[in-house]
Design a protein around this motif. Structure first.
Motif, PDB file in Angstrom:
ATOM      1  N   THR A 249       0.850  -1.192   0.000  1.00 50.97           N
ATOM      2  CA  THR A 249       0.000   0.000   0.000  1.00 50.97           C
ATOM      3  C   THR A 249       0.883   1.238   0.000  1.00 50.97           C
ATOM      4  O   THR A 249       1.783   1.343   0.836  1.00 50.97           O
ATOM      5  CB  THR A 249      -0.903   0.015   1.244  1.00 50.97           C
ATOM      6  N   PRO A 250       0.682   2.163  -0.920  1.00 50.15           N
ATOM      7  CA  PRO A 250       1.568   3.329  -1.005  1.00 50.15           C
ATOM      8  C   PRO A 250       1.613   4.086   0.321  1.00 50.15           C
ATOM      9  O   PRO A 250       0.565   4.432   0.872  1.00 50.15           O
ATOM     10  CB  PRO A 250       0.926   4.189  -2.109  1.00 50.15           C
ATOM     11  N   PRO A 251       2.818   4.325   0.884  1.00 50.69           N
ATOM     12  CA  PRO A 251       2.924   5.022   2.156  1.00 50.69           C
ATOM     13  C   PRO A 251       2.881   6.530   1.982  1.00 50.69           C
ATOM     14  O   PRO A 251       3.524   7.268   2.715  1.00 50.69           O
ATOM     15  CB  PRO A 251       4.288   4.557   2.676  1.00 50.69           C
ATOM     16  N   LEU A 252       2.164   6.996   0.967  1.00 49.70           N
ATOM     17  CA  LEU A 252       1.994   8.427   0.797  1.00 49.70           C
ATOM     18  C   LEU A 252       0.915   8.922   1.753  1.00 49.70           C
ATOM     19  O   LEU A 252      -0.028   8.201   2.071  1.00 49.70           O
ATOM     20  CB  LEU A 252       1.566   8.755  -0.642  1.00 49.70           C
ATOM     21  N   GLY A 253       1.063  10.163   2.196  1.00 44.58           N
ATOM     22  CA  GLY A 253       0.030  10.750   3.012  1.00 44.58           C
ATOM     23  C   GLY A 253      -1.243  10.967   2.222  1.00 44.58           C
ATOM     24  O   GLY A 253      -1.261  10.889   0.989  1.00 44.58           O
ATOM     25  N   GLU A 254      -2.329  11.281   2.936  1.00 47.74           N
ATOM     26  CA  GLU A 254      -3.629  11.422   2.282  1.00 47.74           C
ATOM     27  C   GLU A 254      -3.600  12.491   1.192  1.00 47.74           C
ATOM     28  O   GLU A 254      -4.122  12.295   0.095  1.00 47.74           O
ATOM     29  CB  GLU A 254      -4.680  11.770   3.335  1.00 47.74           C
ATOM     30  N   LYS A 255      -2.979  13.648   1.480  1.00 46.38           N
ATOM     31  CA  LYS A 255      -2.950  14.731   0.498  1.00 46.38           C
ATOM     32  C   LYS A 255      -2.062  14.380  -0.690  1.00 46.38           C
ATOM     33  O   LYS A 255      -2.371  14.737  -1.836  1.00 46.38           O
ATOM     34  CB  LYS A 255      -2.486  16.025   1.158  1.00 46.38           C
TER      35      LYS A 255
ATOM     36  N   GLY B 169       4.576  25.072  10.823  1.00 46.15           N
ATOM     37  CA  GLY B 169       4.811  26.214   9.950  1.00 46.15           C
ATOM     38  C   GLY B 169       5.934  26.014   8.955  1.00 46.15           C
ATOM     39  O   GLY B 169       6.467  26.998   8.427  1.00 46.15           O
ATOM     40  N   MET B 170       6.297  24.774   8.660  1.00 50.01           N
ATOM     41  CA  MET B 170       7.376  24.494   7.719  1.00 50.01           C
ATOM     42  C   MET B 170       6.871  23.996   6.364  1.00 50.01           C
ATOM     43  O   MET B 170       7.635  23.458   5.566  1.00 50.01           O
ATOM     44  CB  MET B 170       8.371  23.500   8.324  1.00 50.01           C
ATOM     45  N   ALA B 171       5.572  24.167   6.096  1.00 50.71           N
ATOM     46  CA  ALA B 171       4.959  23.798   4.813  1.00 50.71           C
ATOM     47  C   ALA B 171       5.146  22.326   4.490  1.00 50.71           C
ATOM     48  O   ALA B 171       5.337  21.950   3.337  1.00 50.71           O
ATOM     49  CB  ALA B 171       5.511  24.664   3.678  1.00 50.71           C
ATOM     50  N   SER B 172       5.041  21.486   5.499  1.00 55.49           N
ATOM     51  CA  SER B 172       5.329  20.060   5.303  1.00 55.49           C
ATOM     52  C   SER B 172       4.362  19.410   4.312  1.00 55.49           C
ATOM     53  O   SER B 172       4.794  18.658   3.420  1.00 55.49           O
ATOM     54  CB  SER B 172       5.294  19.321   6.637  1.00 55.49           C
ATOM     55  N   SER B 173       3.062  19.686   4.446  1.00 59.81           N
ATOM     56  CA  SER B 173       2.112  19.005   3.555  1.00 59.81           C
ATOM     57  C   SER B 173       2.240  19.507   2.124  1.00 59.81           C
ATOM     58  O   SER B 173       2.152  18.719   1.168  1.00 59.81           O
ATOM     59  CB  SER B 173       0.679  19.181   4.061  1.00 59.81           C
ATOM     60  N   THR B 174       2.456  20.822   1.954  1.00 60.46           N
ATOM     61  CA  THR B 174       2.635  21.347   0.600  1.00 60.46           C
ATOM     62  C   THR B 174       3.896  20.789  -0.032  1.00 60.46           C
ATOM     63  O   THR B 174       3.908  20.414  -1.208  1.00 60.46           O
ATOM     64  CB  THR B 174       2.690  22.886   0.613  1.00 60.46           C
ATOM     65  N   ALA B 175       4.981  20.710   0.746  1.00 62.76           N
ATOM     66  CA  ALA B 175       6.226  20.138   0.224  1.00 62.76           C
ATOM     67  C   ALA B 175       6.036  18.673  -0.155  1.00 62.76           C
ATOM     68  O   ALA B 175       6.566  18.208  -1.174  1.00 62.76           O
ATOM     69  CB  ALA B 175       7.346  20.291   1.247  1.00 62.76           C
ATOM     70  N   ASP B 176       5.269  17.919   0.639  1.00 61.76           N
ATOM     71  CA  ASP B 176       4.989  16.520   0.308  1.00 61.76           C
ATOM     72  C   ASP B 176       4.246  16.422  -1.026  1.00 61.76           C
ATOM     73  O   ASP B 176       4.555  15.561  -1.871  1.00 61.76           O
ATOM     74  CB  ASP B 176       4.140  15.867   1.399  1.00 61.76           C
TER      75      ASP B 176
END
Length: 329
Positions: A96-102, A134-141
């Protein structure tokens, strides 16, 4: 000086306004595409995206208008990685791809847009960006996932596609660019580029807790209405600093933006940082306006002795100090 909100400046990538308050151009309509065998990668491919140390500016774009959140994100030399390794069709089923939901949603939108199907393979991820500070983690992902997919299918990197995917998922920082920019994070529109020539050395801390950006947005917009003139002066000074290549001027404006942010989303360490800034020779103070970061901006690299003093100071107020390169210069 020009109005920092002027939009008739040359911009290297194409910019698409995906605002929801007017006619919206369809960016992610289906594109016919066929995955040929020769297009399938034969070894691991990767996409990488830097994160941020919050913002050098976050506030309204213009005083006296209905506000929306404009940011000048502060890129940092910390990253998110996404890897894809192909396998033969005869091999075992992929995990199963270990990518986050976004990131999974970003991959789906990408594949739908180009009319493609993923080849057999496995995903892996790695990140240096803490979540919710505040490090833009989800956008960077998301951006790292898209960059990996462009490589998987040997497609040219398309900023418009990235913007369209982000617009369908979340409010975002401008980490998909390789330069500073004044950016409307909700409308996903680059107002104007600010160039790659400014850089800082930083010493910062991450305070406890996380911030839900969506939940605090109404508070921010109300604050912008009250303090619109101060924000306008701050933004004007910031853009002037970028235009003249003056990191000290940029740092001063960033400090003003951080101080204004204290009125609505205060950082516990900000007062101490301000009080001791001259002692350490820092050019300014920055924060993650809707996060948990606060730190110093240095136009020149601090000497080893200063780093030791900084570390002791941050330790005395209950935090571990981190050093990182910010910006591009």
């Amino acid at each position: 000086m020009r109005d920092p909100a002027a939009t008739d400046l040359p911009f290297r990538p194409r910019v698409v306004d995906v605002s929801s308050d007017g006619p919206r151009e369809t960016i992610l309509g289906p594109v016919t595409g066929v995955l040929h065998e020769r297009d399938v990668p034969r070894s691991t491919v990767s996409g990488v995206c830097h994160g941020t140390l919050g913002e050098l500016y976050q506030g309204p774009l213009r005083a006296g208008t209905e506000p929306e959140i404009a940011v000048v994100s502060f890129p940092v030399d910390r990253h998110s990685w996404v890897y894809f390794t192909p396998r033969t069709a005869a091999g075992p089923p992929p995990h199963t791809p270990p990518l986050g939901e976004k990131s999974r949603e970003a991959a789906r939108l990408f594949l739908d847009h180009y009319g493609l199907v993923m080849p057999p393979g496995e995903w892996r991820t790695h990140s240096e960006l803490p979540v919710g500070v505040g490090m833009a983690s989800s956008t960077a992902d998301i951006v790292a996932t898209l960059r990996c997919l462009f490589r998987v299918f040997s497609l040219p990197y398309d900023v418009d596609v990235v913007l369209g995917v982000l617009a369908d998922i979340e409010r975002a920082d401008s980490v998909f660019l390789d330069e500073f920019a004044l950016y409307l994070s909700g409308r996903h529109r680059v107002v104007r580029p600010l160039g790659p020539d400014i850089g800082f050395h930083t010493a910062f801390v991450i305070e406890p807790g996380t911030v839900d950006t969506a939940a605090v947005t109404p508070l921010l917009l109300d604050h912008y209405r009250r303090r619109g003139d101060e924000y306008q002066r701050c933004l004007t000074d910031l853009v002037k600093g970028f235009d003249s290549g003056d990191p000290a001027a940029v740092a001063r404006a960033a400090t003003v933006s951080a101080a204004l942010s204290q009125e609505v989303l205060p950082k516990a360490t900000f007062g101490s940082l301000q009080a001791h800034r001259e002692r350490f020779g820092a050019d300014g103070v920055f924060v993650a306006h809707t996060g948990c970061l606060a730190g110093y901006l240095f136009a020149s690299r601090p000497q080893a002795g200063v780093k030791s003093e900084l570390s002791a100071f941050f330790h005395s107020i209950g935090h571990q100090c981190t050093f990182a390169q910010g910006g591009y210069g």
